[in-house]
Design a protein around this motif. Structure first.
Motif, short mmCIF file in Angstrom:
data_model
loop_
_atom_site.label_atom_id
_atom_site.label_comp_id
_atom_site.label_asym_id
_atom_site.label_seq_id
_atom_site.Cartn_x
_atom_site.Cartn_y
_atom_site.Cartn_z
N THR A 127 0.84 -1.20 0.00
CA THR A 127 0.00 0.00 0.00
C THR A 127 0.87 1.25 0.00
O THR A 127 0.61 2.19 -0.76
N ASP A 128 1.92 1.25 0.83
CA ASP A 128 2.83 2.40 0.86
C ASP A 128 3.54 2.58 -0.49
O ASP A 128 3.74 3.71 -0.95
N MET A 129 3.91 1.47 -1.11
CA MET A 129 4.56 1.57 -2.42
C MET A 129 3.60 2.16 -3.45
O MET A 129 3.97 3.03 -4.23
N ASP A 130 2.36 1.70 -3.44
CA ASP A 130 1.37 2.21 -4.38
C ASP A 130 1.13 3.71 -4.16
O ASP A 130 1.02 4.47 -5.12
N LEU A 131 1.03 4.12 -2.90
CA LEU A 131 0.87 5.55 -2.60
C LEU A 131 2.05 6.36 -3.12
O LEU A 131 1.88 7.46 -3.68
N PHE A 132 3.26 5.84 -2.96
CA PHE A 132 4.45 6.52 -3.47
C PHE A 132 4.35 6.68 -4.99
O PHE A 132 4.61 7.77 -5.53
N LEU A 133 3.98 5.60 -5.66
CA LEU A 133 3.85 5.67 -7.13
C LEU A 133 2.80 6.70 -7.53
O LEU A 133 3.06 7.58 -8.37
N LYS A 136 3.70 10.47 -5.59
CA LYS A 136 5.04 11.07 -5.69
C LYS A 136 5.70 10.89 -7.06
O LYS A 136 6.17 11.86 -7.64
N LEU A 137 5.74 9.65 -7.55
CA LEU A 137 6.52 9.38 -8.75
C LEU A 137 5.77 9.73 -10.04
O LEU A 137 6.29 10.48 -10.87
N TYR A 138 4.54 9.22 -10.22
CA TYR A 138 3.81 9.48 -11.45
C TYR A 138 3.55 10.97 -11.71
O TYR A 138 3.59 11.41 -12.87
N PRO A 139 3.29 11.78 -10.69
CA PRO A 139 3.02 13.21 -10.95
C PRO A 139 4.25 14.04 -11.34
O PRO A 139 4.10 15.20 -11.73
N ILE A 140 5.46 13.49 -11.25
CA ILE A 140 6.65 14.27 -11.58
C ILE A 140 6.62 14.62 -13.07
O ILE A 140 6.50 13.73 -13.92
#
Length: 157
Positions: A127-133, A136-140
């Protein structure tokens, strides 16, 4: 350019380091907490001589840093993942700088090829990994593709 020969029993190539520096480096690679006194006994020079050589190796950039290897699962980080991130060429540096600021990211490198970053990160759970993706990561800006692979077993550190 030919590669430098490797010292038998070590991954340290013959460079401008002398034999004592190479032995000190090898001992510290095996155990970075080894005392100067113990190293001095192994290499046959004084403790002060070892300390001077280590300081010179640090000052000359041979030793990038001394570090500690933590077992992530012992501190509640059970998901270890590698990411191949494709980024628009004009935004590669900006994206890398933003990603590098994230606390979950343990390593970030640029690879040869079409604007790719290779990242390693640790998470408590999926779940934490999915939230990071997602957050944090996809919106860059500039990130066009992310390939994720989960670590199942580490054979060498």
């Amino acid at each position: 350019m030919p590669s430098l020969p490797i010292r038998p029993g070590s991954l340290i190539p013959y460079t401008k380091l002398d034999e004592i520096d190479r032995r000190i480096t090898g001992l510290l690679q095996a155990n970075s907490r080894m005392s100067y006194t113990d190293i001095s006994k192994e290499v046959g020079i004084s403790r002060v001589g070892v300390q001077a050589r280590v300081n010179a190796l640090v000052e000359n950039g041979v030793f990038e840093r001394f570090t500690l290897l933590i077992k992530p699962e012992k501190i509640g980080l059970f998901v270890s993942a590698f990411f191949l991130i494709e980024v628009e060429p004009q935004r590669l540096h900006e994206a890398a700088e933003r990603i590098a600021l994230e606390p979950v990211v343990t390593e970030l490198s640029r690879l040869t090829g079409p604007n790719q970053l290779h990242m390693h990160a640790l998470f408590a759970n999926m779940t934490d990994m999915d939230l990071f993706l997602q957050e944090k990561l996809y919106p860059i800006p500039g990130v066009t593709r992310v390939d994720t692979q989960l670590l199942t077993k580490r054979y060498k550190y």
